[in-house]
Scaffold this active site. Structure first.
Site, PDB file in Angstrom:
ATOM      1  N   GLU A  22       0.849  -1.192   0.000  1.00 24.90           N
ATOM      2  CA  GLU A  22       0.000   0.000   0.000  1.00 24.90           C
ATOM      3  C   GLU A  22       0.887   1.244   0.000  1.00 24.90           C
ATOM      4  OE1 GLU A  22      -2.548   2.705  -0.326  1.00 24.90           O
ATOM      5  OE2 GLU A  22      -3.340   0.646  -0.289  1.00 24.90           O
TER       6      GLU A  22
ATOM      7  N   ASN B  69       5.304   2.434  -3.509  1.00 26.43           N
ATOM      8  CA  ASN B  69       4.628   2.487  -4.793  1.00 26.43           C
ATOM      9  C   ASN B  69       5.482   1.675  -5.755  1.00 26.43           C
ATOM     10  OD1 ASN B  69       3.176   3.068  -7.074  1.00 26.43           O
ATOM     11  ND2 ASN B  69       3.776   5.211  -7.204  1.00 26.43           N
TER      12      ASN B  69
ATOM     13  N   THR C 201     -13.411  -7.254   1.484  1.00 30.24           N
ATOM     14  CA  THR C 201     -12.695  -6.020   1.773  1.00 30.24           C
ATOM     15  C   THR C 201     -13.706  -4.996   2.270  1.00 30.24           C
ATOM     16  OG1 THR C 201     -13.006  -4.914  -0.361  1.00 30.24           O
ATOM     17  CG2 THR C 201     -11.232  -6.554  -0.231  1.00 30.24           C
ATOM     18  N   GLU C 202     -13.196  -3.844   2.726  1.00 36.34           N
ATOM     19  CA  GLU C 202     -14.091  -2.780   3.162  1.00 36.34           C
ATOM     20  C   GLU C 202     -14.980  -2.300   2.016  1.00 36.34           C
ATOM     21  OE1 GLU C 202     -10.462  -2.615   5.842  1.00 36.34           O
ATOM     22  OE2 GLU C 202     -10.841  -2.871   3.696  1.00 36.34           O
ATOM     23  N   TYR C 203     -14.382  -2.123   0.840  1.00 34.67           N
ATOM     24  CA  TYR C 203     -15.154  -1.699  -0.327  1.00 34.67           C
ATOM     25  C   TYR C 203     -16.225  -2.732  -0.674  1.00 34.67           C
ATOM     26  CZ  TYR C 203     -12.244   2.313  -1.679  1.00 34.67           C
ATOM     27  OH  TYR C 203     -11.608   3.530  -1.720  1.00 34.67           O
TER      28      TYR C 203
ATOM     29  N   ASP D 177      -8.134   0.519  -8.763  1.00 33.58           N
ATOM     30  CA  ASP D 177      -8.608   1.699  -9.475  1.00 33.58           C
ATOM     31  C   ASP D 177      -8.852   1.306 -10.933  1.00 33.58           C
ATOM     32  OD1 ASP D 177      -8.975   4.171 -10.757  1.00 33.58           O
ATOM     33  OD2 ASP D 177      -7.619   5.187  -9.372  1.00 33.58           O
TER      34      ASP D 177
END
Length: 211
Positions: free
Chosen positions: A69, A96, A191-193, A118
């Site tokens: 992350e 990254n 996941t949270e999403y 994304d």
């Protein structure tokens, strides 16, 4: 969505270098040495707030997990969730990673998880999508020969794009699910999403593919 700055995040990360590995590029080919025992290795790219990796580690003690992350204010939440689970088979990386081959050796990873990446919907941003062929080249190098790539998303367009990308690259689609939660897969870790979108009736798409 704008991230809320957490001024304490950097210090918190430094205080827990046993969890957030400070020199991940030095660990290439040696990740198993950081875990209590050598086990199949799962890699989550874009681990977000950490619910998936924390629960996966808790429910699968016979696997080791690494979550990458890049956002400092987000990875500290993931750290807390992993710590709350009290597991020793999950590590985090605050980077990254433009090329995963700089961080992982050839055939070092057993499973790669792409959870709600994304979608970069604009055509000019295609090269940023994590299922673009340049990323698939990286995944193929670091995955073992029988390794799996598991994609979950709520974005139908991104899912369809990914299926085409996998097929054009020559990958095998082992499982394609258009409504994961209706399939009754009790092994699925959300996941949270995923919790947010599925609670609103949004179908969750999943694909399991191999090279």
């Amino acid at each position: 969505m704008r991230l809320r700055h957490k001024p304490w995040a950097a210090d918190f990360i430094k205080e827990h270098q046993d969890l957030v590995i400070p020199d991940p590029f030095e660990q290439k080919g040696k990740w198993q040495q950081l875990f209590p025992k050598e086990q199949p290795l799962g890699l989550e790219i874009g681990t977000g707030k950490g619910q998936f990796i924390a629960y996966m580690a808790s429910h699968n003690p016979d696997m080791n997990f690494i979550g990458i992350e890049k956002a400092e204010s987000i990875i500290v939440t993931a750290m807390q969730k992993v710590m709350d689970q009290g597991v020793s088979n999950a590590l985090l990386v605050h980077e990254n990673a433009e090329d995963l081959r700089d961080m992982f050796g050839k055939n070092e990873v057993d499973t790669i998880y792409l959870n709600f990446s994304d979608p970069w919907p604009k055509v000019r941003h295609e090269k940023r999508r994590l299922t673009y062929h340049k990323f698939l080249e990286q995944y193929q190098d670091i995955l073992k020969e029988d390794g799996k790539l598991i994609l979950k998303t709520d974005n139908r367009s991104f899912f369809e794009y990914s299926l085409v990308s996998f097929s054009q690259y020559g990958m095998t689609l082992e499982d394609v699910t258009l409504d994961l939660h209706a399939s009754g897969d009790e092994s699925n870790i959300m996941t949270e999403y995923e919790e947010k979108f599925s609670s609103k009736g949004q179908p969750i798409y999943r694909c399991i593919a191999t090279f």
